[in-house]
Structure formats: structure tokens, C-alpha cells
Design a protein around this motif. Structure first.
Motif, PDB file in Angstrom:
ATOM      1  N   THR A 148       0.870  -1.184   0.000  1.00 15.25           N
ATOM      2  CA  THR A 148       0.000   0.000   0.000  1.00 15.25           C
ATOM      3  C   THR A 148       0.901   1.226   0.000  1.00 15.25           C
ATOM      4  O   THR A 148       1.771   1.368   0.864  1.00 15.25           O
ATOM      5  N   ILE A 151       1.668   4.766   3.004  1.00 13.86           N
ATOM      6  CA  ILE A 151       0.693   4.637   4.088  1.00 13.86           C
ATOM      7  C   ILE A 151       1.294   5.062   5.436  1.00 13.86           C
ATOM      8  O   ILE A 151       0.575   5.339   6.387  1.00 13.86           O
ATOM      9  N   LYS A 316      -8.287   1.103   1.052  1.00 10.99           N
ATOM     10  CA  LYS A 316      -7.252   1.341   2.088  1.00 10.99           C
ATOM     11  C   LYS A 316      -6.601   2.700   1.920  1.00 10.99           C
ATOM     12  O   LYS A 316      -5.688   3.063   2.673  1.00 10.99           O
ATOM     13  N   ASP A 317      -7.006   3.461   0.919  1.00 16.31           N
ATOM     14  CA  ASP A 317      -6.351   4.744   0.622  1.00 16.31           C
ATOM     15  C   ASP A 317      -6.454   5.676   1.836  1.00 16.31           C
ATOM     16  O   ASP A 317      -7.496   5.764   2.490  1.00 16.31           O
ATOM     17  N   LYS A 318      -5.354   6.385   2.097  1.00 21.78           N
ATOM     18  CA  LYS A 318      -5.323   7.199   3.318  1.00 21.78           C
ATOM     19  C   LYS A 318      -6.244   8.416   3.269  1.00 21.78           C
ATOM     20  O   LYS A 318      -6.506   9.038   4.281  1.00 21.78           O
ATOM     21  N   LYS A 319      -6.761   8.771   2.118  1.00 18.57           N
ATOM     22  CA  LYS A 319      -7.656   9.938   2.038  1.00 18.57           C
ATOM     23  C   LYS A 319      -9.102   9.589   2.401  1.00 18.57           C
ATOM     24  O   LYS A 319      -9.922  10.482   2.585  1.00 18.57           O
TER      25      LYS A 319
END
Ligand code: GLY
Length: 360
Positions: A148, A151, A316-319
Motif C-alpha cells: 500500500t 501509508i 485502504k487509501d489514506k484519504k
């Protein structure tokens, strides 16, 4: 000749004399009696370090730490190696880490410097077009975790950034691609005239990237200066990256990594489709974006069975917030809108559209 942009409390120096300015900085009072460390990768050490060498501090030896080349080395393992290297050579809180390389090196070196002894100074010297127009600018540092992207990381500003376009002569077309995708992104979010100029040109015909670098530096610096910690409008810089990072992760996991440029181009294509659906971006503009991307980049092919993995990476994207996939989308050329939460069904439609585009 060089240009200087003030970004927050540091300068970005760009141009053919950028390294001469760097040398002057090293002999200035601020940098007297400090120890210097240099992080780079094997490929950059071969091609760019010989050019930088004569501009490095001469009072004391500069210890070099080399890591293998490649996105997969933007990792906790590499971070540990660099923390150990700094510690072993007695780096203290006044030491300076010089990060010479592309986005992997500046993201990783920035991360390590910002966490070692709670943060030491660092200087970025990007050697790729992507590093020059994006990664080294704005104080984001990061490593990847389990494929990922980005992250784990910090916001930490460098002491200065030195952009020497002469390093681009050491790159292959594939490496130029990554930066060119970011330049197209900058034009799409912030400069219709730049987009109009680029959409009809061929990347391979561009002999000198200096002016494009200057444009991109200005667009990015203005945005970062207003929102350094990405609480709001900086998110426009993520156009193409929610899908793009998922593409990058998928191919890294498959053991066949693709370039950041191809991944961002794929992301821009999917997100311009969504811009039409969600924001009514004019179909002619979405078509124009598609044609420009498809003629410039070799877009990675995906199979229907990849769609679920891509969606899982996007989840799972941090945004994201509350499990919802968050994209920046266009309303028009030069006008982007952030925090657009996209239902999974639409994400799936965009991937379907992408697959059809790539097979025609
Ligand atoms: N690469 C996007 C940003 O720096 O915000």
C-alpha cells in the motif's frame, strides 16, 4: 542562471546553476560545523553522484548510504538501514541528510530524517522529472507498507530543494513519463493554458523541460503554501492518484511493477470518466484527456479479475473517510474539486470504462 521560489520557510532553487547555489549554501554560516550524510540509490550513484560530488561540503567526509533502486525499497526495511547508518556514523540533531534521487529517495530520506532523533535537517536534490515537479516539493514524506503506497509518513519540510534539470539527461523515456504525468495533472488542476499547450504536443518532442518544471513548481508551491498539511485544497494535487496508487500497488503485488507515470495516467483516465458522471465534466473534455493520455502513455492492461483487488487497495487509501473512497475530480480543465466520495459501484464502472479504452 537559476530561479528561486519561497515555499513556507525554505527555498526551491531551480535552473542550470542550482548546484552552484547549493555549494555556496554549504559554505555559509548555517552549515558550518555540521555533519553531512548522503542518501541515494545505486543507479543515481552511477549517473548523478559524479555530477554532484564537486558541489558537496569538503570540510569533513560526507558518509554515503546506498539503497537498491526501485519503489519496493521505499520500505520499513530501508528506513531501518538508514536509521542504523546515521546512528553508526554519529549523526546528531544538527546533522543534515542530503537526499539525491527520485521520488523513492526523497520520500524515504525525508521520512527517515524527520523521525531520526525526532527530526534532523534534510535537503532534497531530485534527479527525476517526477521528483522535480512533485515528490520533492511540499514536505510529504512516506514509505509503503504491504504494497500500500505511502501509508506511513510525516509532513516535514526540507531546508531547501535544488532542482538541476541537467540530471534529466541521465534518464530513459520511461522515467521521464512519471514526471510528465504529474505535469499533465498540474495543468488539469491549475492551468488551462498549459493543458491546451500540452494536449497537442508529443512528450518525445520536448527537448528542454526547464519551462515546464518552472510552471509546475509554481502551481504546486502556491497550493502547498495555502494548505501544507493537506487539510483541504492541497487534496486537489491527488487528482488521478486514488486510482493511480491502486494500479501501482496491484502491479507491485504481482511482481511486475509499472511506472508511476503509467499508473497516474491510468488513474487520470478513470477519474476523468468519473468527473463526467459526478461533476458533468463536458464529454468533449473527457475525450480530450483520454486521447492525450492514450497517445502519450502505454496504459497498463487489467483483467476483470483485477477489479476487486484494485477496489480493495482504494478502500485502504489514506484519504478515505468512514470507509468511503475519496477522489479529487475535475469540474472543468483548471478546476478540480476534492473530497468526492465515490460509491463502489461507480468505481467499478470507471474500471470497466478503463478496460474498454485499453482494449480498443
Ligand atoms: N503529491 C501530492 C502532494 O504533494 O500533495
Amino acid at each position: 542562471m537559476y530561479k528561486q521560489i519561497q515555499l513556507l520557510d525554505h527555498h526551491i532553487i531551480s535552473g542550470e546553476d542550482a548546484l552552484t547555489v547549493l555549494k555556496t549554501l554549504f559554505s555559509s554560516g548555517d552549515y558550518k560545523n555540521r555533519s553531512f550524510f548522503l542518501l541515494t540509490d545505486h543507479q543515481v550513484a552511477r549517473h548523478c553522484l559524479p555530477i554532484l560530488k564537486e558541489h558537496l561540503p569538503t570540510d569533513n567526509p560526507v558518509h554515503h548510504c546506498l539503497i537498491p533502486t526501485g519503489e519496493e525499497h521505499k520500505s520499513l526495511k530501508s528506513s531501518r538501514k538508514i536509521w542504523n547508518f546515521l546512528n553508526k556514523h554519529g549523526a546528531d540533531r544538527h546533522s543534515v541528510l542530503i537526499n539525491l534521487g527520485g521520488g523513492v529517495i526523497t520520500d524515504l530520506g525525508g521520512f527517515v530524517a524527520s523521525t531520526y532523533k525526532r527530526g534532523i535537517s534534510f535537503i532534497h536534490i531530485p534527479t527525476t522529472l517526477m521528483g522535480m515537479v512533485d515528490a520533492a516539493i511540499g514536505g510529504k514524506t512516506a514509505i509503503n507498507l504491504n504494497w500500500t503506497k505511502n501509508i506511513v509518513g510525516t509532513f516535514a519540510q526540507p531546508d531547501a530543494v535544488f532542482v538541476f534539470p541537467g540530471f534529466l539527461k541521465t534518464l530513459h523515456e520511461k522515467e521521464i513519463n512519471s514526471g510528465y504525468a504529474e505535469i499533465l495533472k498540474h495543468a488539469l488542476i491549475g492551468d488551462q493554458k498549459l493543458w491546451d499547450a500540452l494536449k497537442g504536443s508529443q512528450m518525445k518532442d520536448i527537448q528542454d523541460f526547464s519551462d515546464l518544471i518552472s510552471f509546475a513548481l509554481l502551481i504546486k508551491s502556491e497550493i502547498v503554501a495555502q494548505d501544507p498539511h493537506e487539510e483541504g485544497m492541497r487534496k486537489v494535487l491527488n487528482l488521478g492518484h486514488t486510482f493511480g496508487h491502486a494500479f501501482e500497488s496491484l502491479f507491485m503485488e504481482k511482481g511486475a511493477p509499472i511506472g508511476h507515470g503509467e499508473a497516474v495516467a491510468a488513474g487520470l483516465l478513470c477519474e476523468s470518466y468519473l468527473s463526467g458522471v459526478v461533476n458533468n465534466l463536458a464529454p468533449a473534455l473527457a475525450e480530450e484527456i483520454k486521447t492525450t493520455l492514450a497517445t502519450t502513455f502505454s496504459l497498463p492492461e487489467i483483467a476483470p479479475t483485477d477489479k476487486e483487488s484494485l477496489i480493495q487497495y482504494m478502500l485502504k487509501d489514506k484519504k478515505n473517510q468512514q470507509g468511503k473512497i475519496n477522489c479529487t475530480l475535475l469540474e472543468n480543465i483548471g478546476k478540480a474539486r476534492f473530497n468526492q466520495f465515490i460509491p463502489e459501484k461507480l468505481v467499478d464502472d470507471a474500471l470497466h470504462y478503463y478496460m474498454n479504452t485499453c482494449t480498443h
